[in-house]
Write an enzyme that holds these catalytic residues in place. Structure first.
Site, mmCIF file in Angstrom:
data_model
loop_
_atom_site.group_PDB
_atom_site.id
_atom_site.type_symbol
_atom_site.label_atom_id
_atom_site.label_comp_id
_atom_site.label_asym_id
_atom_site.label_seq_id
_atom_site.Cartn_x
_atom_site.Cartn_y
_atom_site.Cartn_z
ATOM 1 N N HIS A 76 0.818 -1.207 0.000
ATOM 2 C CA HIS A 76 0.000 0.000 0.000
ATOM 3 C C HIS A 76 0.855 1.263 0.000
ATOM 4 O O HIS A 76 0.406 2.306 -0.458
ATOM 5 C CB HIS A 76 -0.961 -0.008 1.193
ATOM 6 C CG HIS A 76 -2.153 -0.885 0.988
ATOM 7 N ND1 HIS A 76 -3.452 -0.436 1.104
ATOM 8 C CD2 HIS A 76 -2.255 -2.201 0.643
ATOM 9 C CE1 HIS A 76 -4.291 -1.433 0.851
ATOM 10 N NE2 HIS A 76 -3.590 -2.512 0.575
ATOM 11 N N HIS A 205 -1.157 -13.031 -1.235
ATOM 12 C CA HIS A 205 -2.396 -13.487 -0.613
ATOM 13 C C HIS A 205 -2.290 -14.931 -0.125
ATOM 14 O O HIS A 205 -3.285 -15.521 0.289
ATOM 15 C CB HIS A 205 -3.566 -13.349 -1.589
ATOM 16 C CG HIS A 205 -4.021 -11.939 -1.758
ATOM 17 N ND1 HIS A 205 -5.046 -11.577 -2.615
ATOM 18 C CD2 HIS A 205 -3.601 -10.785 -1.185
ATOM 19 C CE1 HIS A 205 -5.225 -10.266 -2.554
ATOM 20 N NE2 HIS A 205 -4.352 -9.766 -1.700
#
Length: 352
Positions: A76, A205
């Site tokens: 991010h 993930h």
């Protein structure tokens, strides 16, 4: 006899090197941007990596869900303005910080706290020579390594940015869980990351969780055709309505082990998010998914290389930016005296 034993032992050690995910990397061959170095802190802070690794080992033992949260911080940060630590900054009089943007509201406070704690420990030993941005990059690598992934090298020398992005910028620069491959590709290509890099980095993930709001549109009002029926039934038990607020693991097979099972899930139509499952549905990315599902060590190696590449997006180096004394705040500006010639006379003025 001794010679035979020696040779057999050498062959045994060589076989370990061939299969260990901790050794299957080729980061030395990876190009790095000017201003970064593989040994940037060798003299100014030689204890840097042990400080970070030893502390995170303790932190992660107490909270096994935290590696994914720390790794997510690095993503991010780098996708918005580049890897400059701007996601760590609190808001100010100029406006709310990146933390307040909707895509970042699920970034865990514990991850921010872990980074600041590492900054404090590092600066206590080495002085204010290591940037928060470099600490985030190293902490992300340790999150992968301490969860069972590969140990890739991290080029260092990043400086901390002094400005955070607006909420609109964050919304534009971070992909959403509902994105498909066609909308994801531009996000990555604009940051000099290839389609292969996109699939590889999605392997993050392998660890972590997601809440119902990120995948409930795949269940209600109609089930996504690409989702395995048994998997869908399980998810409906976790999110019984389209307003449920629960959550589940991104990788249903080995949720706390960093490995290639995320890609095995995609092949079996058990990817949680649209942005996950579409990697196998789309013909442009499906072969890469299949390769990683079949070759676990190859994925780990490629993930490390892709992380090195991502960690260099629009970095600040040299005299750019600063090295923050607090990861959540810009350094206080201090006045210095400068002699300038004004109308033939030297005058002292304060600069900040």
């Amino acid at each position: 006899m001794a010679m035979a034993f020696s040779l057999s032992m050498m062959m045994f050690l060589f076989s370990l090197m061939a299969v260990s995910p901790l050794l299957v990397h080729n980061s030395n061959a990876q190009s790095i941007v000017s201003g970064l170095s593989w040994n940037f802190y060798n003299y100014s802070c030689p204890q840097l990596v042990p400080i970070i690794r030893n502390q995170l080992r303790i932190v992660f033992r107490n909270d096994p869900t935290l590696p994914a949260a720390v790794l997510r911080l690095h993503f991010h940060d780098c996708f918005v303005q580049g890897c400059d630590g701007s996601v760590l900054l609190d808001g100010s009089a100029s406006g709310p910080g990146e933390k307040n943007a909707p895509p970042n509201l699920t970034l865990r406070p514990e991850a921010f706290a872990a980074i600041e704690d590492l900054r404090r420990r590092v600066h206590q030993v080495c002085g204010q020579v290591v940037s928060c941005t470099d600490i985030v990059a190293l902490a992300a690598r340790e999150s992968v390594f301490l969860s069972g992934g590969s140990i890739y090298r991290v080029p260092l020398g990043r400086r901390d940015g002094t400005n955070f992005a607006t909420i609109d910028q964050v919304l534009n620069d971070l992909p959403f869980p509902q994105a498909n491959v066609s909308s994801l590709i531009p996000f990555f290509l604009s940051r000099n990351l290839s389609i292969t890099d996109m699939v590889t980095l999605s392997g993050a993930h392998s660890i972590g969780v997601s809440n119902c709001s990120s995948f409930r549109e795949r269940l209600y009002p109609n089930q996504d055709f690409s989702m395995d029926q048994t998997f869908a039934t399980t998810l409906r038990g976790i999110c019984p309505t389209n307003t449920s607020t629960g959550g589940t693991n991104l990788d249903v097979l080995t949720p706390r082990q960093f490995d290639n099972r995320y890609f095995v899930n995609l092949v079996n139509r058990r990817g949680l998010l649209t942005s996950d499952q579409d990697l196998f549905t789309d013909a442009r990315t499906s072969p890469i998914v299949t390769t990683y599902a079949r070759r676990p060590l190859f994925f780990l190696e490629q993930f490390g290389l892709a992380m090195i590449k991502m960690g260099q997006i629009n970095v600040l180096t040299g005299t750019e930016g600063e090295i923050r004394a607090n990861c959540a705040a810009r350094n206080a500006r201090t006045a210095t005296s400068t002699m300038l010639e004004v109308d033939g006379d030297e005058q002292e003025i304060a600069t900040y």
